[in-house]
Enzyme design. Structure first.
Site, mmCIF file in Angstrom:
data_model
loop_
_atom_site.group_PDB
_atom_site.id
_atom_site.type_symbol
_atom_site.label_atom_id
_atom_site.label_comp_id
_atom_site.label_asym_id
_atom_site.label_seq_id
_atom_site.Cartn_x
_atom_site.Cartn_y
_atom_site.Cartn_z
ATOM 1 N N GLU A 91 2.044 -9.349 11.525
ATOM 2 C CA GLU A 91 1.903 -8.953 10.122
ATOM 3 C C GLU A 91 3.282 -8.549 9.572
ATOM 4 O O GLU A 91 3.656 -8.950 8.484
ATOM 5 C CB GLU A 91 0.931 -7.765 10.099
ATOM 6 C CG GLU A 91 0.512 -7.272 8.742
ATOM 7 C CD GLU A 91 -0.433 -6.070 8.861
ATOM 8 O OE1 GLU A 91 -0.615 -5.537 9.989
ATOM 9 O OE2 GLU A 91 -0.988 -5.670 7.825
ATOM 10 N N ASP B 127 0.773 -1.243 0.000
ATOM 11 C CA ASP B 127 0.000 0.000 0.000
ATOM 12 C C ASP B 127 0.808 1.299 0.000
ATOM 13 O O ASP B 127 0.660 2.134 -0.868
ATOM 14 C CB ASP B 127 -0.926 0.028 1.214
ATOM 15 C CG ASP B 127 -1.797 -1.219 1.325
ATOM 16 O OD1 ASP B 127 -1.691 -2.120 0.479
ATOM 17 O OD2 ASP B 127 -2.594 -1.292 2.268
HETATM 18 C C1 DGY Z 1 -5.612 -2.051 4.455
HETATM 19 O O1 DGY Z 1 -6.766 -1.769 4.743
HETATM 20 O O2 DGY Z 1 -4.622 -1.627 5.050
HETATM 21 C C2 DGY Z 1 -5.380 -2.984 3.351
HETATM 22 O O3 DGY Z 1 -4.037 -3.194 3.128
HETATM 23 C C3 DGY Z 1 -6.040 -2.448 2.124
HETATM 24 O O4 DGY Z 1 -6.320 -3.517 1.351
#
Ligand code: DGY
Length: 438
Positions: free
Chosen positions: A411, A174
Site C-alpha cells: 500500500e 486520511d
Molecule cells: C481506512 O479504513 O483506513 C480507509 O482509508 C478509510 O476509507
C-alpha cells in the site's frame, strides 16, 4: 518486467470477488471508490470487459443525489470497521441507493481517468471489445455527468472552485498533516462503542492512524447520521469542513478528461459545456490558493476561515491541473524534484513521499504522514505525461517500477529504506504497475 506484470495480474485476479475487486485482501475487503477507478486503469490492459464491470459495479452504487460513495460493501463480507451497520445509510439517507450497502461519504473523483484508459485500450482491439467500451460510455455517460454535477454543486456551494470535504477520509489521505489543525477543533460527543478492525490486520500500530484520530473519524460519522446525510444540512452542521485543493485539482482535470471524451463521442453538447465550465472554475479555485512565488497550493479550513499550508503532496495540486504562470510552475516543479521531496538525497527511490522528509510533522512509517504511495507516483506520472512533460513522466514511471519490483505490491513504502508497509497485495499498486507496463 513481464514477470512483474504477470504477478500484478495474478494479484488482481486473487482480489477479484466476481464483479468487484477488493482494495486489498484483508485490510480492505470491499470496494473503495478511488481504488476501484485505479483498479479499472490496471484491468483495462488485461481485459476491457472486466474493467467495465468494475466501474459498473461502482456506478450501480451511486447515490440518487449523484454522489459516488467511498465504499461499496461486498455482500456478506465482515472484517472491516466501520461497516454498513455503523454507517446506516440505507436506514437514514434518502439518497442512498437501493439494494446495495455503501458508506455515506465520498472520495476523490479520479474515475474519468479510468474511463479514458478503458476507451484507449478498447481502440487497440477488434470491434466487439470496442463495442463494449462504447456501450458502457453511452449507458453511463449521464451517471458520470451527474457525479461531476454533484461535486460542482453540492460540494462547492459557494461556487468558488474548491471542493468541500466533511471527513478526512473523503480526501483519501486520511491522516495527512493537512488535516491536523481542522481535526484539533473537532470536539467529539458520545460515540457508540467500537472495535477497530484495521489494527487486527496491521499489527505494527505505528503504520496506522492512532486511536484518538479514530475517535474523531467516528464522531464525524455520527454527526452525519444526525442529519441523515443530507447535503444541505452538512454544510451547516459538520464540525469538520475543509476545502481540499488536491481533490479540487483532480476534479478540474477529470472534468477536462470527461469533456474531451464527450466531444469525441458525440455526448450532449450541454454536458460538455458544463464540464468545461467546471474545469475552468476549479482550476481558478486551485490557483487562488497558491503562493505567488513558490506556486505551492493550500487547503482551507472553513470552520476557522484559515488557509492550511503543509509540505505534503497537496502543495503540488497545480501541477496536476495546470493554470500557474510559467515561472511559478517551474519553481513548483523544482520543489517537487528537489531535496524537499523526490530529490531528497537519502530516498531509496526518486519518487515523492506523501509528506516532505524535511517537514516537522514527517513520520516515515505512518500512513499519509510520510510514506511513498505508489498510486500517487502513478497519478503524477500520468498527469505529467498529459501536461506534455514526457521525460518527467517517464522518470517517475521508471522509479515507481523499481520500487514495485520487490513484488510485495504494498500500500505504501518507507521512503528511505524502501520497506513495504501497510497492506501487502494492494490492488491499486498492482494496477499502477499494469498500466506502466501495459
Ligand atoms: C481506512 O479504513 O483506513 C480507509 O482509508 C478509510 O476509507
Amino acid at each position: 518486467p513481464t514477470q512483474l506484470s504477470a504477478r500484478a495480474a495474478y494479484l488482481l485476479r486473487g482480489n477479484d470477488l466476481g464483479t468487484m475487486t477488493t482494495a486489498a485482501p484483508r485490510l480492505y475487503p470491499h470496494m473503495w471508490s478511488w481504488d476501484a477507478a485505479f483498479v479499472a486503469v490496471g484491468l483495462a490492459p488485461l481485459s476491457v470487459e472486466r474493467a467495465v464491470v468494475e466501474l459498473d459495479t461502482l456506478l450501480a452504487a451511486q447515490w440518487r443525489n449523484g454522489m459516488i460513495p467511498h465504499i461499496v460493501f461486498a455482500e456478506g463480507v465482515d472484517g472491516y470497521f466501520p461497516g454498513p451497520d455503523r454507517w446506516a445509510c440505507t436506514e437514514l439517507a434518502a439518497a442512498a441507493p437501493v439494494g446495495v450497502r455503501t458508506s455515506g461519504i465520498t472520495q476523490p473523483p479520479v474515475h474519468a481517468i479510468a474511463v479514458q484508459r478503458i476507451l484507449d485500450h478498447s481502440r487497440r482491439h477488434g470491434r466487439s471489445t470496442r463495442a463494449v467500451a462504447d456501450e458502457f460510455l453511452d449507458r453511463r455517460w449521464p451517471d458520470l455527468v451527474r457525479w461531476h454535477r454533484w461535486l460542482a454543486e453540492s460540494r462547492d456551494p459557494s461556487g468558488n472552485g474548491r471542493i468541500t470535504l466533511y471527513h478526512g477520509w473523503e480526501s483519501g489521505m486520511d491522516n495527512s498533516p493537512r488535516w491536523d489543525s481542522a481535526y484539533a477543533n473537532v470536539v467529539t460527543g458520545p460515540i457508540p462503542p467500537y472495535r477497530r478492525a484495521d489494527t487486527e490486520v496491521i499489527a505494527d500500530l505505528s503504520q496506522r492512524p492512532g486511536d484518538a484520530e479514530y475517535d474523531r473519524y467516528l464522531w464525524l460519522v455520527e454527526e452525519m447520521k444526525r442529519v441523515r446525510y443530507d447535503d444541505a444540512s452538512l454544510v451547516a452542521t459538520m464540525s469538520f469542513a475543509v476545502e481540499d485543493v488536491f481533490v479540487s485539482a483532480v476534479f478540474a482535470l477529470a472534468c477536462d478528461v470527461l469533456a474531451t471524451i464527450g466531444e469525441e463521442n458525440a455526448a450532449p453538447r450541454a454536458d460538455v459545456r458544463d464540464l468545461r465550465e467546471w474545469s475552468a472554475r476549479f482550476r481558478r479555485g486551485v490557483i487562488e490558493t497558491t503562493d505567488p512565488r513558490t506556486g505551492a497550493a493550500r487547503d482551507r479550513d472553513l470552520r476557522t476561515g484559515r488557509w492550511i499550508g503543509t509540505e505534503t503532496l497537496a502543495m503540488f495540486a497545480p501541477l496536476l491541473c495546470g493554470g500557474l504562470d510559467r515561472d511559478v510552475e517551474r519553481a513548483l516543479l523544482r520543489t517537487f524534484e528537489g531535496p524537499r521531496f523526490a530529490g531528497h538525497p537519502d530516498l531509496r527511490f526518486a519518487v515523492p513521499p506523501s509528506t516532505s522528509p524535511v517537514a516537522g510533522d514527517f513520520r516515515p512509517r505512518e500512513y499519509w504522514r510520510g510514506p511513498v504511495w505508489p498510486v500517487m507516483t502513478w497519478l503524477f506520472s500520468w498527469a505529467f505525461a498529459r501536461r506534455g512533460w514526457a521525460e518527467r513522466s517517464l522518470h517517475l514511471r521508471s522509479e515507481g517500477l523499481r520500487q514495485a519490483s520487490d513484488g510485495s505490491f504494498a500500500e505504501y513504502y518507507e521512503p528511505f529504506t524502501g520497506e513495504p508497509l501497510g497492506s501487502m497485495q494492494q490492488s491499486w499498486t498492482a494496477a499502477a504497475v499494469l498500466d506502466w507496463l501495459g
